[in-house]
Design an enzyme around this catalytic site. Structure first.
Site, PDB file in Angstrom:
ATOM      1  NE  ARG A  70      -2.453  -2.567   2.687  1.00 34.00           N
ATOM      2  CZ  ARG A  70      -2.694  -2.858   3.947  1.00 34.00           C
ATOM      3  NH1 ARG A  70      -3.411  -2.053   4.675  1.00 34.00           N
ATOM      4  NH2 ARG A  70      -2.203  -3.961   4.477  1.00 34.00           N
ATOM      5  CD  GLU A 107      -2.692  -5.474  14.189  1.00 29.86           C
ATOM      6  OE1 GLU A 107      -2.734  -4.860  13.113  1.00 29.86           O
ATOM      7  OE2 GLU A 107      -3.553  -5.375  15.064  1.00 29.86           O
TER       8      GLU A 107
HETATM    9  O1  LIG Z   1       3.491  -1.966  11.750  1.00 30.19           O
HETATM   10  P1  LIG Z   1       3.341  -3.396  11.303  1.00 30.19           P
HETATM   11  O2  LIG Z   1       2.801  -4.280  12.373  1.00 30.19           O
HETATM   12  O3  LIG Z   1       4.583  -3.928  10.689  1.00 30.19           O
HETATM   13  O4  LIG Z   1       2.205  -3.434  10.182  1.00 30.19           O
HETATM   14  C1  LIG Z   1       2.101  -2.475   9.182  1.00 30.19           C
HETATM   15  C2  LIG Z   1       2.168  -3.093   7.817  1.00 30.19           C
HETATM   16  O5  LIG Z   1       1.109  -4.036   7.640  1.00 30.19           O
HETATM   17  C3  LIG Z   1       0.431  -3.754   6.421  1.00 30.19           C
HETATM   18  O6  LIG Z   1       0.998  -4.388   5.325  1.00 30.19           O
HETATM   19  P2  LIG Z   1       0.905  -5.953   5.107  1.00 30.19           P
HETATM   20  O7  LIG Z   1       2.043  -6.592   5.791  1.00 30.19           O
HETATM   21  O8  LIG Z   1      -0.480  -6.400   5.461  1.00 30.19           O
HETATM   22  O9  LIG Z   1       1.187  -6.114   3.584  1.00 30.19           O
HETATM   23  P3  LIG Z   1       0.393  -5.727   2.250  1.00 30.19           P
HETATM   24  O10 LIG Z   1       0.330  -4.217   2.221  1.00 30.19           O
HETATM   25  O11 LIG Z   1       1.304  -6.301   1.214  1.00 30.19           O
HETATM   26  O12 LIG Z   1      -0.950  -6.335   2.296  1.00 30.19           O
HETATM   27  C4  LIG Z   1       0.573  -2.260   6.269  1.00 30.19           C
HETATM   28  O13 LIG Z   1       0.349  -1.842   4.938  1.00 30.19           O
HETATM   29  C5  LIG Z   1       1.972  -2.008   6.746  1.00 30.19           C
HETATM   30  O14 LIG Z   1       2.926  -2.180   5.712  1.00 30.19           O
HETATM   31  N1  LIG Z   2      -5.174  -3.321  11.541  1.00 24.22           N
HETATM   32  C1  LIG Z   2      -4.606  -3.168  10.354  1.00 24.22           C
HETATM   33  N2  LIG Z   2      -5.302  -2.631   9.318  1.00 24.22           N
HETATM   34  C2  LIG Z   2      -4.708  -2.474   8.102  1.00 24.22           C
HETATM   35  N3  LIG Z   2      -3.443  -2.806   7.850  1.00 24.22           N
HETATM   36  C3  LIG Z   2      -2.731  -3.331   8.851  1.00 24.22           C
HETATM   37  N4  LIG Z   2      -1.450  -3.732   8.920  1.00 24.22           N
HETATM   38  C4  LIG Z   2      -1.220  -4.190  10.152  1.00 24.22           C
HETATM   39  N5  LIG Z   2      -2.303  -4.076  10.927  1.00 24.22           N
HETATM   40  C5  LIG Z   2      -3.262  -3.536  10.134  1.00 24.22           C
END
Ligand SMILES: O=P(O)(O)OC[C@H]1O[C@H](OP(=O)(O)OP(=O)(O)O)[C@H](O)[C@@H]1O
Ligand SMILES: Nc1ncnc2[nH]cnc12
Length: 185
Positions: A70, A107
């Site tokens: 994202r 997370e």
């Molecule tokens: O602070 P954190 O606990 O590390 O989480 C934050 C990350 O989690 C989500 O991405 P995700 O890993 O879901 O990947 P994606 O955007 O490829 O779906 C979000 O877009 C951040 O990059």
């Molecule tokens: N709660 C949440 N919503 C969207 N993106 C995330 N990445 C990690 N935690 C998330």
């Protein structure tokens, strides 16, 4: 830290964030930024405000680095506004050629992120951008990557911070700016 520069745009962005319960796993309250992209004018306004913030509060940056997936939606648009290169930071195995990697816990799972060798040069200042800060693992790993590559993080920026998950605690060495901070995860 949230800044007065964003006071006008913050409520407009907030209206475009959707909460999805139990995604991608039970117990996770997912904050979905995709509705924002139904409003191209607002996306553009956001990128202009972020670029303005970089010029006035961060100063010179050599590149904007975004986190897959994202961070790829906003990062390149901000880089275009600033007239600097966009550097993709991707999940393991997606970038061809020689890469530098860093692993992390987030997370809802574990991952490894990579950047291509040479994408960040010695001494360069990088503006890091992602949609959301949860536990901070992702931005911690991205910061470590920038440093391993010889660069320095000028600032890390996220649209959403989930404050109770305390991701900030992992980033005490980084200037971190947040557009919207939620007090419930
Ligand atoms: O602070 P954190 O606990 O590390 O989480 C934050 C990350 O989690 C989500 O991405 P995700 O890993 O879901 O990947 P994606 O955007 O490829 O779906 C979000 O877009 C951040 O990059
Ligand atoms: N709660 C949440 N919503 C969207 N993106 C995330 N990445 C990690 N935690 C998330």
């Amino acid at each position: 830290m949230t800044l007065p520069r964003f006071d006008n745009i913050r409520p407009k962005i907030e209206k475009h964030i959707r909460e999805v319960k139990d995604f991608p796993k039970k117990g996770i309250n997912f904050r979905d930024i995709m509705p924002l992209f139904t409003n191209p004018q607002l996306v553009n306004e956001l990128c202009v405000v972020i670029a303005d913030h970089v010029r006035h509060s961060v100063g010179h940056v050599d590149s904007v680095a975004g986190l897959e997936a994202r961070g790829f939606l906003i990062g390149p648009l901000v880089a275009i506004q600033l007239g600097v290169p966009f550097v993709p930071i991707r999940k393991k195995g997606k970038l061809p050629g020689a890469v530098i990697e860093a692993s992390y816990v987030k997370e809802y799972g574990e991952d490894i992120v990579e950047v291509q060798e040479g994408a960040i040069k010695n001494g360069e200042i990088v503006f890091l951008i992602d949609d959301l800060l949860a536990t901070g693992g992702t931005l911690r790993a991205a910061t470590d990557l920038v440093v391993k590559a010889g660069g320095k993080v000028g600032e890390a920026f996220v649209i959403i911070e989930l404050a109770p998950l305390n991701g900030r605690a992992k980033l005490t060495d980084v200037k971190l700016t947040t557009l919207i901070s939620y007090d419930s995860a």
